[in-house]
Design a protein around this motif. Structure first.
Motif, PDB file in Angstrom:
ATOM      1  N   SER A 208     -42.433  -9.705  17.734  1.00 11.53           N
ATOM      2  CA  SER A 208     -41.215 -10.131  18.413  1.00 11.53           C
ATOM      3  C   SER A 208     -41.028  -9.283  19.660  1.00 11.53           C
ATOM      4  O   SER A 208     -41.179  -8.071  19.633  1.00 11.53           O
ATOM      5  CB  SER A 208     -40.017  -9.975  17.480  1.00 11.53           C
ATOM      6  OG  SER A 208     -39.935  -8.660  17.025  1.00 11.53           O
TER       7      SER A 208
ATOM      8  N   GLU B  51     -38.531  -7.695  21.751  1.00 13.28           N
ATOM      9  CA  GLU B  51     -37.111  -7.371  21.619  1.00 13.28           C
ATOM     10  C   GLU B  51     -36.487  -7.287  23.004  1.00 13.28           C
ATOM     11  O   GLU B  51     -37.134  -6.924  23.974  1.00 13.28           O
ATOM     12  CB  GLU B  51     -36.951  -6.041  20.875  1.00 13.28           C
ATOM     13  CG  GLU B  51     -37.670  -5.988  19.551  1.00 13.28           C
ATOM     14  CD  GLU B  51     -37.153  -7.021  18.546  1.00 13.28           C
ATOM     15  OE1 GLU B  51     -36.060  -7.550  18.745  1.00 13.28           O
ATOM     16  OE2 GLU B  51     -37.869  -7.286  17.568  1.00 13.28           O
TER      17      GLU B  51
ATOM     18  N   LEU C 156     -31.355  -3.333  25.511  1.00 11.68           N
ATOM     19  CA  LEU C 156     -30.237  -2.812  24.723  1.00 11.68           C
ATOM     20  C   LEU C 156     -28.941  -3.420  25.247  1.00 11.68           C
ATOM     21  O   LEU C 156     -28.684  -3.414  26.446  1.00 11.68           O
ATOM     22  CB  LEU C 156     -30.177  -1.282  24.876  1.00 11.68           C
ATOM     23  CG  LEU C 156     -29.003  -0.609  24.174  1.00 11.68           C
ATOM     24  CD1 LEU C 156     -29.223  -0.590  22.675  1.00 11.68           C
ATOM     25  CD2 LEU C 156     -28.800   0.795  24.698  1.00 11.68           C
ATOM     26  N   GLY C 157     -28.132  -3.949  24.348  1.00 14.64           N
ATOM     27  CA  GLY C 157     -26.865  -4.525  24.768  1.00 14.64           C
ATOM     28  C   GLY C 157     -25.793  -3.460  24.927  1.00 14.64           C
ATOM     29  O   GLY C 157     -25.788  -2.462  24.210  1.00 14.64           O
ATOM     30  N   THR C 158     -24.895  -3.688  25.861  1.00 16.83           N
ATOM     31  CA  THR C 158     -23.776  -2.753  26.005  1.00 16.83           C
ATOM     32  C   THR C 158     -22.442  -3.490  25.873  1.00 16.83           C
ATOM     33  O   THR C 158     -21.423  -3.070  26.401  1.00 16.83           O
ATOM     34  CB  THR C 158     -23.827  -1.992  27.351  1.00 16.83           C
ATOM     35  OG1 THR C 158     -23.805  -2.951  28.412  1.00 16.83           O
ATOM     36  CG2 THR C 158     -25.080  -1.143  27.464  1.00 16.83           C
ATOM     37  N   SER C 159     -22.472  -4.615  25.191  1.00 20.21           N
ATOM     38  CA  SER C 159     -21.221  -5.302  24.851  1.00 20.21           C
ATOM     39  C   SER C 159     -21.422  -5.949  23.489  1.00 20.21           C
ATOM     40  O   SER C 159     -22.562  -6.180  23.064  1.00 20.21           O
ATOM     41  CB  SER C 159     -20.876  -6.371  25.892  1.00 20.21           C
ATOM     42  OG  SER C 159     -21.764  -7.467  25.763  1.00 20.21           O
ATOM     43  N   GLU C 160     -20.317  -6.229  22.784  1.00 21.97           N
ATOM     44  CA  GLU C 160     -20.442  -6.880  21.475  1.00 21.97           C
ATOM     45  C   GLU C 160     -21.219  -8.182  21.608  1.00 21.97           C
ATOM     46  O   GLU C 160     -22.062  -8.510  20.785  1.00 21.97           O
ATOM     47  CB  GLU C 160     -19.070  -7.207  20.865  1.00 21.97           C
ATOM     48  CG  GLU C 160     -18.307  -6.035  20.314  1.00 21.97           C
ATOM     49  CD  GLU C 160     -17.386  -5.418  21.350  1.00 21.97           C
ATOM     50  OE1 GLU C 160     -17.507  -5.784  22.541  1.00 21.97           O
ATOM     51  OE2 GLU C 160     -16.551  -4.560  20.973  1.00 21.97           O
TER      52      GLU C 160
ATOM     53  N   LEU D   2     -24.905  -7.605  21.782  1.00 17.76           N
ATOM     54  CA  LEU D   2     -25.467  -7.065  20.544  1.00 17.76           C
ATOM     55  C   LEU D   2     -25.554  -8.128  19.457  1.00 17.76           C
ATOM     56  O   LEU D   2     -26.521  -8.209  18.719  1.00 17.76           O
ATOM     57  CB  LEU D   2     -24.627  -5.887  20.051  1.00 17.76           C
ATOM     58  CG  LEU D   2     -24.705  -4.631  20.920  1.00 17.76           C
ATOM     59  CD1 LEU D   2     -23.668  -3.612  20.473  1.00 17.76           C
ATOM     60  CD2 LEU D   2     -26.090  -4.011  20.872  1.00 17.76           C
ATOM     61  N   TYR D   3     -24.511  -8.937  19.363  1.00 18.44           N
ATOM     62  CA  TYR D   3     -24.435  -9.894  18.250  1.00 18.44           C
ATOM     63  C   TYR D   3     -25.116 -11.208  18.583  1.00 18.44           C
ATOM     64  O   TYR D   3     -25.389 -11.995  17.705  1.00 18.44           O
ATOM     65  CB  TYR D   3     -22.966 -10.174  17.885  1.00 18.44           C
ATOM     66  CG  TYR D   3     -22.286  -9.052  17.160  1.00 18.44           C
ATOM     67  CD1 TYR D   3     -22.541  -7.731  17.488  1.00 18.44           C
ATOM     68  CD2 TYR D   3     -21.385  -9.298  16.138  1.00 18.44           C
ATOM     69  CE1 TYR D   3     -21.904  -6.697  16.823  1.00 18.44           C
ATOM     70  CE2 TYR D   3     -20.743  -8.269  15.478  1.00 18.44           C
ATOM     71  CZ  TYR D   3     -21.010  -6.977  15.823  1.00 18.44           C
ATOM     72  OH  TYR D   3     -20.380  -5.954  15.170  1.00 18.44           O
ATOM     73  N   GLY D   4     -25.391 -11.440  19.869  1.00 12.53           N
ATOM     74  CA  GLY D   4     -25.772 -12.782  20.263  1.00 12.53           C
ATOM     75  C   GLY D   4     -27.249 -13.032  20.457  1.00 12.53           C
ATOM     76  O   GLY D   4     -27.671 -14.172  20.509  1.00 12.53           O
ATOM     77  N   HIS D   5     -28.070 -11.994  20.543  1.00 11.59           N
ATOM     78  CA  HIS D   5     -29.446 -12.228  21.007  1.00 11.59           C
ATOM     79  C   HIS D   5     -30.430 -12.524  19.877  1.00 11.59           C
ATOM     80  O   HIS D   5     -31.609 -12.220  19.952  1.00 11.59           O
ATOM     81  CB  HIS D   5     -29.943 -11.072  21.870  1.00 11.59           C
ATOM     82  CG  HIS D   5     -30.079  -9.750  21.169  1.00 11.59           C
ATOM     83  ND1 HIS D   5     -30.687  -9.598  19.952  1.00 11.59           N
ATOM     84  CD2 HIS D   5     -29.679  -8.512  21.531  1.00 11.59           C
ATOM     85  CE1 HIS D   5     -30.667  -8.336  19.603  1.00 11.59           C
ATOM     86  NE2 HIS D   5     -30.047  -7.650  20.535  1.00 11.59           N
ATOM     87  N   GLN D   6     -29.939 -13.135  18.825  1.00 11.02           N
ATOM     88  CA  GLN D   6     -30.781 -13.328  17.659  1.00 11.02           C
ATOM     89  C   GLN D   6     -31.094 -14.800  17.445  1.00 11.02           C
ATOM     90  O   GLN D   6     -30.995 -15.315  16.334  1.00 11.02           O
ATOM     91  CB  GLN D   6     -30.104 -12.731  16.423  1.00 11.02           C
ATOM     92  CG  GLN D   6     -29.780 -11.267  16.568  1.00 11.02           C
ATOM     93  CD  GLN D   6     -31.003 -10.385  16.655  1.00 11.02           C
ATOM     94  OE1 GLN D   6     -32.068 -10.757  16.185  1.00 11.02           O
ATOM     95  NE2 GLN D   6     -30.881  -9.223  17.277  1.00 11.02           N
TER      96      GLN D   6
END
Lengths: 696, 696
Positions: free
Chosen positions: B144, B146, B149-153, B156-160
């Motif tokens: 995968s 990757e 790195l996210g710096t907002s919710e 972080l929660y959305g890139h899946q």
């Protein structure tokens, strides 16, 4: 009806499920402490007043609710204090956006103003109907005076206040039986003490945990973090705990649990330097284990059948999984100077933009299903990490985003991605009803006023956190995130910093008092932060107060939120003194209290000896608090400070002191130290009688 | 795998529950119509690709989901069009405030862009996980890449985003077995047609139901209502249906189902006068039966074990309860000139300020429990009221606040107390996936612009309602509620009224076209209002379009909301003409369409014969529509108008006509009428070739 301990009763119906909060995570019942609490020695609800039936849906419990009872509890409820008349779903969900019962830490436990508590031992998404409906035909027999025709939704839906005696219905899905635990009073507070002592007693944090917390920017690297750590000390900004956010991992979401070598090539040295500066270090993580983690292959057989964010979901209800995880953390982190963790995303979410986590139908090797695990994961995760620190022989004070039943003994403080200040305050008020600790963290601010107001709340909370995970520079330099990232700082940032420093110092000065309050939590089950109704259950004026609270036995805190320059404060019976000015206020009275940005309304109960310490920059292992005892009133009650090494587990072997402060007009102040701890943490340097001439 | 009808398959696992949508409310399967739909004659999912297991929680179904499939459906979903990757809970709840699946009308039915539909026959709060999670170990085998790195919710929660083939998990609580129905395509639209025909075919509203609706102020009395009714006719504001809100009852919440004699001392005369003016009258009510109701004692034995708002909850799954209720409504209302009802609060609420309704653990004499009844009440209520009109031999077009599975045949249109205009539009788009009709009613407005924009949407919807229950005077006089109540009207209210009148007239001019579209719903199961993806399943550009929709086969509607002066509109393949200007637009293209307040973007498919009627003030029993046929393109397809008496049930005996409009450049227009209905509802007065010289 089985007597479990003094004032604690249990009744079983049918065949309860194998996996429940009691079977999965109950810590030792504190029998001795329970013996100290007076009670009638009679179950508060008679067997004959409880009805239980099994249906194809599960188990239905019906408990009595008198018309004059008010109900509180159900865990970390954000949107409502008094739960009478409400439907509460005990379902872990992050960031609940409505008043449904869903919460980061819902608990199937309620207490009544009639002076008892009820715990339904289930990990299911149980629903409590707290007097929502009358039985069929009840209204037929009544002469009801109907109201005016409503012309708004609120009027139409709202005018149906319950009349007459009702019931509390509990809908426990799937179960074919249930254990119900009943906690005697005689008061709300005693019932909660019993519940907390039944849960193992309240946690005792390390002293350093009560200092200030600062969480770094998530993309901060080694030099960024060291620069800030050095700056805090140079600029005399008290900070005890530094937190690293997801960026420390080589991979997150899901987690690798290994350092990002690009950003932190010398992380061991960094942690050493931070420790040398007397910082404690906290690492963010969640359970979901990325294939790149060293633990992955070992955890694979002890994980759920579904992935979350491409990571395994370890089954902490298996000994294997818990031990692999705990041992890895011990050897890789705790033994290398890490003092705690931030356990994120052990909730789940139906409400945020991207719903996530494992399905309720997931299967775990232990036999738990996804529904049960959702309500238990926060607890099992805390237990796993607790065992890491138990093995290391030191205490932690850590953060967790989900918790639940029987959690009092875990030294983990809840936080949330929610961010309404008034909701955060209500969370603080409600947390005390359920053996939970809640941190109204400061994460961002719409203005300097908002920033200060939020810090003022957090310094009067169990854990005083500035979570700057989206701010590369300290927020006192700039609260606007974009400008902060661009390095565009306030012209007057030193003024803002000064205001912060005062508040950080205030927090540091309260540590001995807070620690004593936590000792009460640990020894007697008394929540250190609690609703006014808990201390004044006979005073109906307190029943709806969800915006002020008791911190320990002597301090009443009434926070302000941005936009407020004054607020209503109710002071219960007795006389109260303004914490800042010593103005005297008569109790059982509502006041409009004005406050400038420097202060929020804080009141001290009369006849109190209040310990105020000279603020330290941090609580080093050898720290000694120099205490000025403020004397409120002419015949103050003794106050007992709790003293131990503040960091290890030796307190469990009784290595601690009671340091009793006494004062009388004739004899002045005296300090009596009793116990097995040989060190000295507190040095009383002055006794100051507070003025009594001013009155409101 | 059992063949139920052409292209409809059933598979049973275990022992399904006694009470399900099929056992409780399925209307006659339209076998003949199903035979007309082509199909492979093979179940779209093989038995071997379905896994079902029973657990202590209930039944878990796992169905395949290919990586290139997109999923739609689950009923009246307000917050999302495409359901792939989401968790959907099929739980009736009014005013859902988050994207959880909860809805006034959730339906355990989904369709796939792969061209099939799946119906899980349960009344439980089933949860569908639409490809939310990969199985354990799936990510271990993948390389995968990757992200950053996210710096907002959100990051972080959305890139899946899901990778690879997944599954749809269905969690059916309590059940010990399940019936699954599979609907063949080959397209989304065909699968939905099959579902609708399996549900009994789409409803056929009376012609008057397609006119304008105006609901009175709830506190209006006899003279208020008559004054407005007279005013509408005098001022030539087309209105067909007048609705009375709670104030008509002598008691509401709960309901007495008898007239408030103070406000309506001569209600029979009032209804007569309104009928004489060719108004149809609709009465608000809900099921909760107040002790003062004449039905109370009779209903008592056939009601739930709990009250709601001091009223009984009749069990419409018992024949007795349904007959008492239906018969009472027939004799007291339908025989006295009432044409329909507004069935309120048959949902329930966890989300509004006061949660209400009966508990999920309630018991009903029929054997249903509260959970099942919550998901069925809207349907059983519709069925009960439908039987009233069936007995009377006339059609109704009514309103209902909750519905669910297999509802297509009920002539009831959903509404909600929600009120975001964009959410209302999305509801309209989604309703077509599930055999539901949805009314984006105009209830209030923040400005004249908002008012007009909302009317523009409602006139392009199944039911064009102005619900003025909080406005004593027509909202075109004043949209501010307080000023409206005080009689402070707009200075230019005649201009606002004129704009409304144009829109009301527009609606009236569309009735023959709409009626033909509803006939397609009735005869062939084609939803009259539907998402673009349903007509253009091969065009991925349509997959996310939740703000425009097809009205019938030929009209594409793209509403505007207040604040917008232009919007993006996607036109699928073919050529399109602007409804207002005849400008030509090439298909398979995105456009920015600007529009003044007078219009919203509406497009007509090329090669269409579109019937536009001279607006009537109302559809009287003897109404005849004078039609101008607009000719779009050089080789328009024939268009079939549906003709019958527009009000009785004789259509069920085949008393209807097909009125075929044909046109060719050589022969001009022709009208061919075939069928057993002897009347004439349509008179073609002109054929107008639309300009083709303009192009965009």
């Amino acid at each position: 009806m089985q007597r479990i301990a003094n004032g604690v009763w249990k009744v079983r119906y049918g065949e309860p499920e194998q996996h429940t909060p009691v079977t999965l995570g109950q810590k030792g019942i504190q029998y001795d402490a329970l013996e100290q609490l007076q009670c009638e020695g009679k179950s508060p609800i008679a067997n004959t007043d409880i009805s239980v039936r099994m249906t194809s849906r599960g188990t239905v419990v019906e408990l009595p609710l008198r018309h004059d009872e008010e109900i509180y509890g159900f865990g970390l409820q954000f949107y409502r204090l008094k739960q009478t008349g409400r439907k509460r779903v005990i379902r872990v969900n992050s960031d609940p956006i409505a008043d449904t019962g869903d919460s980061h830490a819902p608990v199937p436990f309620y207490i009544s103003t009639a002076g008892y508590g009820v715990f339904i031992d289930t990990s299911r998404y149980a629903t409590f109907y707290c007097g929502t409906n009358l039985p069929k035909g009840a209204s037929r027999r009544k002469t009801s005076s109907e109201g005016e025709l409503g012309t708004s939704e609120k009027e139409l839906y709202g005018h149906q206040a319950a009349q007459g005696d009702l019931s509390i219905l509990v809908d426990v899905p799937s179960a074919k039986g249930i254990d119900i635990y009943l906690f005697e009073g005689p008061t709300i507070k005693t019932a909660i003490q019993r519940y907390n002592l039944f849960s193992g007693g309240g946690c005792l944090p390390p002293l350093w945990g009560l200092g200030m917390w600062y969480r770094f920017y998530t993309a901060a690297n080694e030099s960024d973090t060291e620069r800030l750590a050095t700056m805090f000390r140079e600029e005399r900004m008290p900070v005890d705990v530094l937190g690293f956010e997801p960026g420390w991992h080589s991979q997150a979401y899901s987690c690798s649990f290994s350092w990002n070598k690009e950003g932190f090539p010398n992380h061991e040295k960094l942690i050493n330097r931070l420790n040398e500066m007397n910082y404690h270090v906290n690492l963010w993580e969640h359970v979901f284990t990325h294939p790149s983690s060293e633990m992955y292959e070992e955890l694979l057989p002890y994980s759920a059948d579904f992935e979350v964010w491409k990571g395994l979901v370890p089954d902490f209800a298996t000994k294997e999984s818990s031990e692999i995880f705990s041992s890895y953390h011990l050897h890789n982190f705790v033994e290398n100077g890490i003092s705690g963790f931030k356990l994120d995303e052990c909730d789940s979410s139906d409400y945020v933009q991207s719903n996530w986590s494992f399905p309720d139908v997931a299967s775990f090797p232990s036999g738990l299903d996804g529904e049960q695990m959702h309500n238990q994961l926060g607890l099992l995760y805390q237990s796993t990490m607790q065992s890491t620190f138990d093995t290391a022989g030191i205490r932690t004070f850590s953060q967790v985003r989900s918790s639940g039943a029987l959690a009092a003994s875990y030294p983990f403080v809840l936080y949330s991605d929610l961010y309404q200040h008034d909701v955060f305050i209500r969370g603080l008020v409600n947390s005390g009803f359920a053996g939970l600790l809640w941190s109204p963290e400061v994460r961002s601010a719409s203005s300097v006023e908002d920033f200060i107001r939020r810090i003022q709340t957090t310094v009067f909370s169990p854990m005083a956190v500035l979570n700057c995970w989206t701010f590369p520079n300290p927020p006192w330099m700039q609260v606007d995130r974009d400008k902060n990232r661009k390095g565009e700082f306030f012209d007057n940032y030193e003024e803002v910093q000064e205001a912060c420093r005062h508040l950080f110092e205030l927090r540091m000065s309260l540590i001995p008092y807070l620690y004593a309050s936590f000792a009460q939590y640990h020894q007697r089950g008394i929540p250190p932060f609690r609703a006014l109704v808990m201390d004044y259950p006979d005073d109906a004026n307190t029943y709806e107060i969800d915006d002020s609270y008791m911190m320990g036995d002597s301090i009443l805190v009434a926070p302000l939120i941005a936009g407020q320059t004054e607020r209503k404060v109710y002071l219960p019976r007795g006389t109260w003194k303004d914490f800042w000015t010593n103005e005297t206020y008569a109790g059982e009275t509502w006041y409009d209290i004005a406050a400038d940005l420097d202060h929020i309304p804080v009141f001290v109960k009369d006849n109190t000896l209040l310990s105020i310490a000279t603020p330290l920059q941090c609580v080093a292992d050898d720290a000694v608090f120099e205490i000025v005892v403020r004397i409120y009133g002419d015949s103050p009650k003794d106050f007992v400070l709790y003293e131990d090494d503040g960091r290890t587990l030796s307190y469990r072997d009784g290595v601690s002191n009671s340091v009793t402060l006494s004062w009388s007009p004739d004899h002045g102040g005296s300090v009596t130290r009793v116990g097995d701890y040989s060190g000295v943490k507190y040095k009383v340097v002055d006794w100051v009688k507070q003025r009594t001439d001013l009155s409101n």
